[in-house]
Design a protein around this motif. Structure first.
Motif, short mmCIF file in Angstrom:
data_model
loop_
_atom_site.label_atom_id
_atom_site.label_comp_id
_atom_site.label_asym_id
_atom_site.label_seq_id
_atom_site.Cartn_x
_atom_site.Cartn_y
_atom_site.Cartn_z
N GLY A 246 0.86 -1.24 0.15
CA GLY A 246 -0.03 0.09 0.10
C GLY A 246 0.79 1.19 0.11
O GLY A 246 0.56 2.29 -0.82
N ALA A 247 1.85 1.18 0.81
CA ALA A 247 2.54 2.47 0.79
C ALA A 247 3.49 2.68 -0.43
O ALA A 247 3.80 3.67 -0.92
CB ALA A 247 3.89 2.38 1.84
N THR B 268 4.09 5.90 -5.45
CA THR B 268 3.90 5.99 -6.81
C THR B 268 3.21 6.96 -7.22
O THR B 268 3.41 7.82 -8.19
CB THR B 268 3.79 4.78 -7.64
OG1 THR B 268 4.65 3.62 -6.88
CG2 THR B 268 3.70 4.68 -9.05
N ALA B 269 1.87 7.17 -6.85
CA ALA B 269 1.01 8.19 -7.08
C ALA B 269 1.32 9.76 -6.81
O ALA B 269 1.26 10.69 -7.42
CB ALA B 269 -0.21 7.94 -6.44
N GLU B 270 1.90 9.73 -5.51
CA GLU B 270 2.54 10.77 -5.11
C GLU B 270 3.58 11.62 -5.69
O GLU B 270 3.78 12.75 -5.93
CB GLU B 270 2.75 10.62 -3.59
CG GLU B 270 2.89 11.97 -2.83
CD GLU B 270 1.77 13.05 -2.59
OE1 GLU B 270 2.04 14.33 -2.25
OE2 GLU B 270 0.78 12.40 -2.65
N ALA B 271 4.48 10.62 -6.05
CA ALA B 271 5.78 11.19 -6.60
C ALA B 271 5.48 12.42 -7.89
O ALA B 271 6.14 13.17 -8.15
CB ALA B 271 6.61 10.11 -7.17
N VAL C 62 3.65 10.03 3.37
CA VAL C 62 2.80 9.39 2.47
C VAL C 62 2.94 8.02 2.48
O VAL C 62 1.94 7.08 2.94
CB VAL C 62 2.78 10.03 1.19
CG1 VAL C 62 1.93 8.82 0.25
CG2 VAL C 62 2.26 11.30 0.74
N ALA C 63 4.18 7.63 2.79
CA ALA C 63 4.45 6.16 3.04
C ALA C 63 4.19 5.62 4.36
O ALA C 63 3.39 4.37 4.32
CB ALA C 63 6.00 5.97 3.01
N GLY D 109 7.18 11.75 8.50
CA GLY D 109 7.55 13.09 7.81
C GLY D 109 8.67 13.60 8.32
O GLY D 109 8.76 15.02 7.92
N ARG D 110 9.25 13.26 9.10
CA ARG D 110 10.65 13.92 9.42
C ARG D 110 11.94 12.95 9.77
O ARG D 110 11.50 11.65 9.91
CB ARG D 110 10.45 14.59 11.01
CG ARG D 110 10.04 13.78 12.25
CD ARG D 110 10.15 14.26 13.66
NE ARG D 110 9.76 13.33 14.63
CZ ARG D 110 10.48 12.36 14.89
NH1 ARG D 110 11.61 12.14 14.18
NH2 ARG D 110 10.17 11.60 16.06
#
Length: 284
Positions: free
Chosen positions: A98-99, A104-107, A128-129, A138-139
């Protein structure tokens, strides 16, 4: 890569002066890899199906790339299983697949930000992952925080080294380079997997960042050459061996890593060429 070892690859690059990424293009065998990749990409872009149905090729390449990246992170599912599945809320492999699909969609949405703020893009990719987790998402990891990346066997740099090398990588990207896209993409990928800056999903994030470089550079503007599928085909053992070469910081090791990345892109091209042929025959 330990903090007491030889200077890191990114440190060597920053200290070399001039255009450090371009200097890698002069390493033995790298120009041949770059040329081979360019010819392969040109061939698939010249396929008659690409002129009429490129959106379908892009979508299929995204699926195959996500499957390949997930496989390298321990979730080696059949392509059709990834295609048919709609729920990835389970534990373990389901979450990894899922990640990979989300990344892939976000890139593709982050291309315009990458050259100005690569660290912001990396933070977004990790967020996102790690959407199913709140802690540390996210950090970059902090002192004392562990890394869940069992398939990468290199020693883990500490938080201070991570911060310094991420900043160095960011500076290299923002400054720009005359280096071929393959070289830049390979360095971004290799550095992120070596660093494992986040608490989880580092391999997935690194391969998504490589995809951003390949697409944003103009080498693969339609994102139809899924290197991630190529890495999976080459196998985890070859991936780990090539990554060890990159992490060594030695010229021959870095050249071998770039060549490995080039082979992966070419195998990704082969995947999309096969899709083009199937569409042309009316079989897909």
């Amino acid at each position: 890569m330990s903090t007491t070892a030889d200077p890191s690859p990114s440190s060597r690059l920053r200290s070399s002066g001039g255009d450090p990424l371009a200097a890698l293009g002069a390493l033995p065998g790298v120009a041949d890899s770059v040329d081979s990749v360019r010819k392969a990409v040109d061939r698939v872009y010249g396929h008659r199906v690409m002129r009429r149905r490129s959106n379908e090729i892009t979508s299929e390449a995204a699926l195959r790339g996500a499957r390949g990246s997930a496989a390298l992170s321990g979730a080696d599912w059949a392509l059709e299983e990834v295609r048919r599945r709609t729920d990835f809320s389970g534990d373990g492999e389901e979450r990894t697949v899922g990640a990979a699909l989300r990344l892939t969609a976000e890139a593709g949405q982050l291309l315009s930000i990458w050259r100005q703020s690569p660290l912001r893009v990396l933070a977004r990719l990790h967020l996102v992952a790690a959407a199913d987790s709140t802690e540390g998402a996210g950090r970059p990891r902090l002192h004392g925080e562990s890394v869940d990346e069992p398939l990468v066997e290199l020693p883990v740099p500490d938080a201070d080294e991570v911060a310094g090398r991420l900043e160095g990588l960011s500076q290299l990207i923002i400054a720009g380079s005359e280096a071929p896209a393959l070289v830049t993409a390979a360095v971004v990928h290799g550095e992120l997997v070596s660093l494992r800056p986040f608490g989880s999903h580092n391999g997935l994030v690194a391969r998504a960042a490589e995809r951003i470089v390949l697409v944003g550079s103009g080498l693969d503007p339609k994102s139809v050459c899924p290197a991630e599928a190529g890495y999976a085909e080459l196998g985890r053992a070859a991936y780990v061996a090539a990554l060890d070469g990159y992490a060594s910081g030695r010229p021959e090791g870095m050249a071998a890593w770039i060549a490995h990345c080039g082979k992966a892109v070419e195998l990704g091209v082969r995947e999309s060429t096969a899709v083009c042929e199937a569409l042309q025959r009316g079989a897909a």
